[in-house]
Write an enzyme that holds these catalytic residues in place. Sequence first.
Site, PDB file in Angstrom:
ATOM      1  N   THR A   1       0.863  -1.188   0.000  1.00 12.87           N
ATOM      2  CA  THR A   1       0.000   0.000   0.000  1.00 12.87           C
ATOM      3  C   THR A   1       0.895   1.232   0.000  1.00 12.87           C
ATOM      4  O   THR A   1       2.047   1.154   0.431  1.00 12.87           O
ATOM      5  CB  THR A   1      -0.895   0.049   1.257  1.00 12.87           C
ATOM      6  OG1 THR A   1      -0.036   0.048   2.391  1.00 12.87           O
ATOM      7  CG2 THR A   1      -1.821  -1.130   1.321  1.00 12.87           C
TER       8      THR A   1
ATOM      9  N   GLU B   1      -6.017  -3.585  -0.308  1.00 11.88           N
ATOM     10  CA  GLU B   1      -6.328  -4.663   0.639  1.00 11.88           C
ATOM     11  C   GLU B   1      -7.564  -5.464   0.229  1.00 11.88           C
ATOM     12  O   GLU B   1      -7.872  -6.496   0.821  1.00 11.88           O
ATOM     13  CB  GLU B   1      -6.588  -4.073   2.039  1.00 11.88           C
ATOM     14  CG  GLU B   1      -5.362  -3.513   2.738  1.00 11.88           C
ATOM     15  CD  GLU B   1      -5.075  -2.061   2.384  1.00 11.88           C
ATOM     16  OE1 GLU B   1      -5.526  -1.610   1.307  1.00 11.88           O
ATOM     17  OE2 GLU B   1      -4.390  -1.386   3.172  1.00 11.88           O
TER      18      GLU B   1
ATOM     19  N   LYS C   1     -12.541  18.550  11.135  1.00 11.67           N
ATOM     20  CA  LYS C   1     -13.438  18.617  12.298  1.00 11.67           C
ATOM     21  C   LYS C   1     -13.587  20.063  12.708  1.00 11.67           C
ATOM     22  O   LYS C   1     -12.664  20.689  13.183  1.00 11.67           O
ATOM     23  CB  LYS C   1     -12.876  17.794  13.451  1.00 11.67           C
ATOM     24  CG  LYS C   1     -13.580  16.462  13.573  1.00 11.67           C
ATOM     25  CD  LYS C   1     -13.372  15.810  14.901  1.00 11.67           C
ATOM     26  CE  LYS C   1     -14.384  14.662  14.996  1.00 11.67           C
ATOM     27  NZ  LYS C   1     -14.068  13.706  16.028  1.00 11.67           N
TER      28      LYS C   1
ATOM     29  N   TRP D   1     -18.052  16.885  11.640  1.00  9.21           N
ATOM     30  CA  TRP D   1     -17.253  16.546  10.472  1.00  9.21           C
ATOM     31  C   TRP D   1     -17.742  17.279   9.221  1.00  9.21           C
ATOM     32  O   TRP D   1     -18.944  17.355   8.959  1.00  9.21           O
ATOM     33  CB  TRP D   1     -17.341  15.041  10.193  1.00  9.21           C
ATOM     34  CG  TRP D   1     -16.480  14.237  11.101  1.00  9.21           C
ATOM     35  CD1 TRP D   1     -15.531  14.695  11.953  1.00  9.21           C
ATOM     36  CD2 TRP D   1     -16.505  12.810  11.231  1.00  9.21           C
ATOM     37  NE1 TRP D   1     -14.947  13.646  12.615  1.00  9.21           N
ATOM     38  CE2 TRP D   1     -15.518  12.476  12.197  1.00  9.21           C
ATOM     39  CE3 TRP D   1     -17.232  11.794  10.644  1.00  9.21           C
ATOM     40  CZ2 TRP D   1     -15.266  11.171  12.568  1.00  9.21           C
ATOM     41  CZ3 TRP D   1     -16.967  10.482  11.019  1.00  9.21           C
ATOM     42  CH2 TRP D   1     -15.988  10.177  11.975  1.00  9.21           C
TER      43      TRP D   1
HETATM   44  P1  AMP Z   1      -5.469   2.173  -2.872  1.00 10.61           P
HETATM   45  O1  AMP Z   1      -5.187   1.067  -1.952  1.00 10.61           O
HETATM   46  O2  AMP Z   1      -4.247   2.908  -3.321  1.00 10.61           O
HETATM   47  O3  AMP Z   1      -6.331   1.769  -4.001  1.00 10.61           O
HETATM   48  O4  AMP Z   1      -6.273   3.250  -2.031  1.00 10.61           O
HETATM   49  C1  AMP Z   1      -7.486   2.954  -1.414  1.00 10.61           C
HETATM   50  C2  AMP Z   1      -8.134   4.219  -0.921  1.00 10.61           C
HETATM   51  O5  AMP Z   1      -8.415   5.077  -2.016  1.00 10.61           O
HETATM   52  C3  AMP Z   1      -9.474   4.000  -0.265  1.00 10.61           C
HETATM   53  O6  AMP Z   1      -9.353   3.597   1.063  1.00 10.61           O
HETATM   54  C4  AMP Z   1     -10.110   5.376  -0.417  1.00 10.61           C
HETATM   55  O7  AMP Z   1      -9.674   6.260   0.579  1.00 10.61           O
HETATM   56  C5  AMP Z   1      -9.585   5.850  -1.744  1.00 10.61           C
HETATM   57  N1  AMP Z   1     -10.579   5.602  -2.800  1.00 10.61           N
HETATM   58  C6  AMP Z   1     -10.619   4.581  -3.667  1.00 10.61           C
HETATM   59  N2  AMP Z   1     -11.667   4.716  -4.510  1.00 10.61           N
HETATM   60  C7  AMP Z   1     -12.307   5.848  -4.153  1.00 10.61           C
HETATM   61  C8  AMP Z   1     -13.475   6.527  -4.612  1.00 10.61           C
HETATM   62  N3  AMP Z   1     -14.183   6.085  -5.647  1.00 10.61           N
HETATM   63  N4  AMP Z   1     -13.832   7.656  -3.976  1.00 10.61           N
HETATM   64  C9  AMP Z   1     -13.132   8.138  -2.932  1.00 10.61           C
HETATM   65  N5  AMP Z   1     -12.025   7.547  -2.453  1.00 10.61           N
HETATM   66  C10 AMP Z   1     -11.618   6.415  -3.055  1.00 10.61           C
END
Ligand code: AMP
Length: 543
Positions: A185, A330, A439, A444
């Site tokens: 990640t 994940e 916040k 929020w």
């Molecule tokens: P990654 O593991 O790099 O794909 O990142 C995952 C994170 O990306 C998620 O926990 C979200 O915070 C963000 N994320 C993924 N898709 C979206 C979406 N459609 N809208 C908003 N945030 C997103």
Amino acid sequence: MLGLMQDWPLLVHKIIDHAALYHAQRGVVTRTLEGPIVRTTYREIAIRSRKVAQALDQAGIKEGDRVATLAWNTARHLETWYGITGIGAVYHTINPRLFPEQIAWIANHAEDRVLFFDTTFAPIVAQIAAELPRVKLFIALTDRAHLPEIPVPNLVAYEDFIANANGDFAWRELDERAACGLCYTSGTTGNPKGVLYSHRSNVLLSLMAGGVDGMGVSGRDTILPVVPMFHANAWGLAFLAPMIGANLVMPGAKLDGTSICELLETERVTMTAAVPTVWLGLLQYLEASGKQLPHLRRVVIGGSAAPRSMIETFETKYGVEVIHAWGMTEMSPLGTLGTLKPGLEEQPYPRQLEYKVKQGRPLFGVELKLVGDDGRELARDGKTFGRLKVRGPAIAKGYFRGEGASAFDDEGWFDTGDVATLDEDGYMTITDRAKDVIKSGGEWISSIEIENLAVSHPAVAEAAVIGVHHPKWDERPLLIVVLKQGATATRDEILDHLSGKIAKWWMPDDVVFVDSIAHTATGKIQKLELRKSFANYRLPGVA
Ligand code: AMP
């Protein structure tokens, strides 16, 4: 009493065998790094994957060994995945957009034994090779004529590497739960953490995502995954496409609007997927060039929130359906997809848009729940915000080497770190990453919602909202804006545009114009950096 059905293990290399047999003439078109567009069939890819497996076997790679790839989306990269997994080794995709030190750290943490890399990344490999004592073979994904001249020991050209194998090789018999892929990640805080996919989770994710209300693709589609294979399995498309016999168009290193548009057109692509920043580039190019998207039917947007204006432009101006998706590395990585439920299609378009802007509803195999600070489950009423937890057969139950254990609870739920709402129909809306939440006076404010509105202003290309210290309210929102090339707008015009569309107390206290906003290696706005840059920003009216 057990059922009397066969234990046919869910192994990813069975996908390429299926494709070779039943979708033999379908395959992969690649914009190669050497320049030309190259066409390969799934039958050829299956043969060459076996050669990769055999050559790795001959090189002493064993079950469970990690084999890294530092590569763009290409047919060769796809062959390495199937070849690596076919001997029970683990493909480890590394994001080349990370700093070389981070790449070295990740490769050492994963204890990679082999590194396949694209020639674009030869300078990175040259820089870090000496720091990777466990890597015994560096394989440049090219032929001998294009082998980069770098002072790296045990360097070989991919085409030479597989030329030593005749392809007469039987895939290993494996437990479907065996490790198959590894992806770290982005780790905005702390070190990156490894997500270790199994054969079973990868196959299940493809089956889950393949339905009409999933990615909505069939064997008649031609799919262009702009989303890189190093970003969470290219959202499953590298498995799903051969599984169903859809063609893949691999863009190589060129991900700019012009190059993507060219491939969409010449290869008659019907479905594509990427993060919003990629689509920002494409839409700007389309606007400037006056081009249309005559073949494209569907675009999946995820990784960051897809702004309403982007969805509307794709759908109304170019006739391309948008599926807004949410997921995480994940989660293999798909969690929710924004397809319409019965009844919504008959609703007026603005009402449909309200649903399309949400992050979608869960696929079968993804359980979602919201919890409060006390860990108790919150209402699914579309209004109550809470931390989003997930559970399912394609979701991590721990990180590689036991790190980050606090994200997993005793009941098997994984804390996504996202703050969201869930409505009665299961549609989920992400409000923020928990660490980006603003916040104000104990309440929020959703930065994503304000950003979404800001980019619907015709002069705004990109927007980010962060919390800035306020003596009375703790934090107040600051809107940071990048204007479209040649466009102008004032602070008050932007605020007027938001006014009336969000609660008064959500209105940003100020607007700052910047030339560009930095993104992470997976295309997300770097909020942490923005918060640092604006840490001492004094809001109007604050002494
Ligand atoms: P990654 O593991 O790099 O794909 O990142 C995952 C994170 O990306 C998620 O926990 C979200 O915070 C963000 N994320 C993924 N898709 C979206 C979406 N459609 N809208 C908003 N945030 C997103």
